[in-house]
Write a protein that holds these residues in place. Structure first.
Motif, short mmCIF file in Angstrom:
data_model
loop_
_atom_site.label_atom_id
_atom_site.label_comp_id
_atom_site.label_asym_id
_atom_site.label_seq_id
_atom_site.Cartn_x
_atom_site.Cartn_y
_atom_site.Cartn_z
N GLU A 39 -42.94 8.90 -25.37
CA GLU A 39 -42.60 10.13 -24.67
C GLU A 39 -41.24 10.67 -25.10
OE1 GLU A 39 -43.60 13.32 -22.46
OE2 GLU A 39 -44.89 11.61 -22.93
N SER A 40 -40.28 9.78 -25.33
CA SER A 40 -38.97 10.26 -25.80
C SER A 40 -39.09 10.81 -27.22
CB SER A 40 -37.92 9.14 -25.74
OG SER A 40 -38.21 8.10 -26.65
N ARG A 77 -33.08 8.44 -31.18
CA ARG A 77 -32.61 7.75 -32.38
C ARG A 77 -33.45 8.14 -33.60
NH1 ARG A 77 -31.35 3.21 -28.74
NH2 ARG A 77 -29.07 3.01 -28.79
N MET A 78 -34.75 8.22 -33.41
CA MET A 78 -35.62 8.60 -34.52
C MET A 78 -35.33 10.02 -34.99
SD MET A 78 -39.21 6.91 -33.24
CE MET A 78 -40.10 7.31 -34.75
N ALA A 79 -34.97 10.90 -34.05
CA ALA A 79 -34.65 12.29 -34.39
C ALA A 79 -33.19 12.48 -34.76
CB ALA A 79 -35.00 13.19 -33.20
N LEU A 83 -32.64 1.39 -35.32
CA LEU A 83 -33.59 0.88 -34.33
C LEU A 83 -33.54 -0.65 -34.28
CD1 LEU A 83 -36.73 3.14 -34.92
CD2 LEU A 83 -35.27 3.14 -32.89
N ALA A 84 -33.49 -1.28 -35.45
CA ALA A 84 -33.46 -2.74 -35.50
C ALA A 84 -32.15 -3.28 -34.93
CB ALA A 84 -33.66 -3.22 -36.93
N LEU A 85 -31.03 -2.68 -35.32
CA LEU A 85 -29.73 -3.14 -34.83
C LEU A 85 -29.64 -3.02 -33.32
CD1 LEU A 85 -26.76 -4.00 -35.15
CD2 LEU A 85 -26.21 -1.58 -35.57
N THR A 86 -30.02 -1.86 -32.80
CA THR A 86 -29.90 -1.66 -31.35
C THR A 86 -30.91 -2.49 -30.57
OG1 THR A 86 -31.26 0.35 -31.58
CG2 THR A 86 -28.86 0.65 -31.54
N LEU A 87 -32.07 -2.77 -31.17
CA LEU A 87 -33.02 -3.65 -30.50
C LEU A 87 -32.48 -5.07 -30.45
CD1 LEU A 87 -35.70 -4.04 -29.09
CD2 LEU A 87 -36.78 -4.37 -31.32
N VAL A 107 -34.60 5.06 -43.90
CA VAL A 107 -34.03 3.72 -43.80
C VAL A 107 -32.94 3.65 -42.74
CG1 VAL A 107 -32.68 1.99 -45.04
CG2 VAL A 107 -34.61 3.08 -46.18
N ALA A 108 -32.10 4.66 -42.67
CA ALA A 108 -30.99 4.64 -41.70
C ALA A 108 -31.52 4.61 -40.27
CB ALA A 108 -30.10 5.86 -41.90
N VAL A 109 -32.60 5.32 -40.00
CA VAL A 109 -33.20 5.34 -38.67
C VAL A 109 -33.77 3.97 -38.34
CG1 VAL A 109 -35.12 6.24 -37.31
CG2 VAL A 109 -33.68 7.80 -38.61
N ARG A 110 -34.50 3.38 -39.28
CA ARG A 110 -35.10 2.07 -39.05
C ARG A 110 -34.03 1.01 -38.84
NH1 ARG A 110 -38.31 1.04 -44.02
NH2 ARG A 110 -37.66 3.02 -44.90
N ALA A 111 -32.96 1.11 -39.61
CA ALA A 111 -31.87 0.14 -39.47
C ALA A 111 -31.22 0.24 -38.10
CB ALA A 111 -30.82 0.37 -40.57
#
Length: 288
Positions: A50-51, A191-193, A135-139, A129-133
């Motif tokens: 949803e976000s 984050r994705m956007a 997401l992984a770091l914050t997770l 790549v920057a978005v995926r990185a």
């Protein structure tokens, strides 16, 4: 609208789990992974999807971190149910993983679910790549010793302390144990956007605390059959909760106030955020 969207997203996440986990070797551990990821409200995955919609990101991208956060949540439940932790034999109305299989299988299934969560969040279809990185770091931060694990460690420590926790201490504990993954989920779309996350962070922090207060209320006056797990464990163990410290009615009032705060944080998004506001209202109206 909200309940339909929640059900649709839950089904979409289950389909994705079937696809991802179905590609693994057929072993007790992988069967236990699939078992542990079945059912549930999928609220965290819904918040991711949803976000993402709020920022015009489609489900073909967002389904990967949405399934990832549900995998990580499932791992936390598998390990939390084990005898060395909360020692529960029922989850979602079914035997817990260590009961259905054994403790070794439960450990391995949980470990693998944690790992696959990061694999899903960093899948190429998620974005740059920057978005995926990020997401992984914050997770990692939300799920580890700065977040969920910190909250669980504080919870374990509280079981042996002579002094009951204060309201501030319980709030900090639950901000990690429950709130950190909810906050990560609600901020995932931004984050994705690569957009401003502040409104969604404010929303999620209020939502996460309301969610836990609602859980404490359900533990006191809920229906064990609907909840699918044993209730009133905290009272039996003498643990301090929002209900024990505030009282039942004051806890309900506090949860309602937090939902109002969560909804107000999204006002800047206009009508596009109505489903997320409905999610906040659902959190304190649920019966499981």
């Amino acid at each position: 609208m909200f309940r339909e969207r929640l059900a649709q997203d839950a089904a979409r996440i289950q389909d994705h789990f079937d696809l991802v986990l179905g590609a693994l070797d057929d072993l007790d551990a992988t069967r236990a992974m699939a078992y542990a990821t079945e059912g549930g409200k999928r609220l965290r995955g819904f918040l991711v999807l949803e976000s993402a919609r709020l920022h015009s990101i489609g489900p073909e991208q967002a389904i990967w971190p949405a399934t990832g956060i549900e995998a990580l949540h499932a791992y936390s439940l598998v390990h939390d149910d084990m005898p060395c932790m909360d020692d529960d034999d029922l989850r979602r109305g079914r035997p817990t993983v260590h009961v259905k299989w054994d403790e070794g299988t439960a450990v391995l299934a949980g470990d693998a679910l944690q790992a696959i969560a990061f694999e899903l969040c960093t899948h190429p279809e998620v974005g740059p790549v920057a978005v995926r990185a990020e997401l992984a770091l914050t997770l990692a931060q939300a799920s580890g010793a700065r977040g969920m694990v910190l909250g669980q460690a504080l919870d374990i420590a509280a079981e042996t302390t002579e002094m009951p926790l204060t309201l501030d201490e319980i709030t900090r504990l639950q901000a990690g144990k429950t709130g950190a993954l909810i906050e990560w989920s609600a901020c995932a779309g931004a984050r994705m956007a690569q957009a401003d996350r502040a409104p969604l962070r404010q929303y999620a922090q209020a939502l996460g605390l309301a969610f836990q207060i609602a859980d404490d209320i359900l533990d006191v006056e809920g229906d064990a059959e609907k909840a699918g797990k044993r209730l009133q464990k905290d009272a039996e163990a003498g643990k301090a909760t929002f209900v024990s410290l505030l009282g039942l009615e004051a806890a309900k009032t506090r949860a309602t106030d937090l939902v109002d705060q969560a909804c107000a944080a999204l006002d800047g998004y206009g009508a596009k955020a109505e489903t997320l506001k409905d999610a906040a209202r659902f959190v304190i109206a649920r019966d499981s």
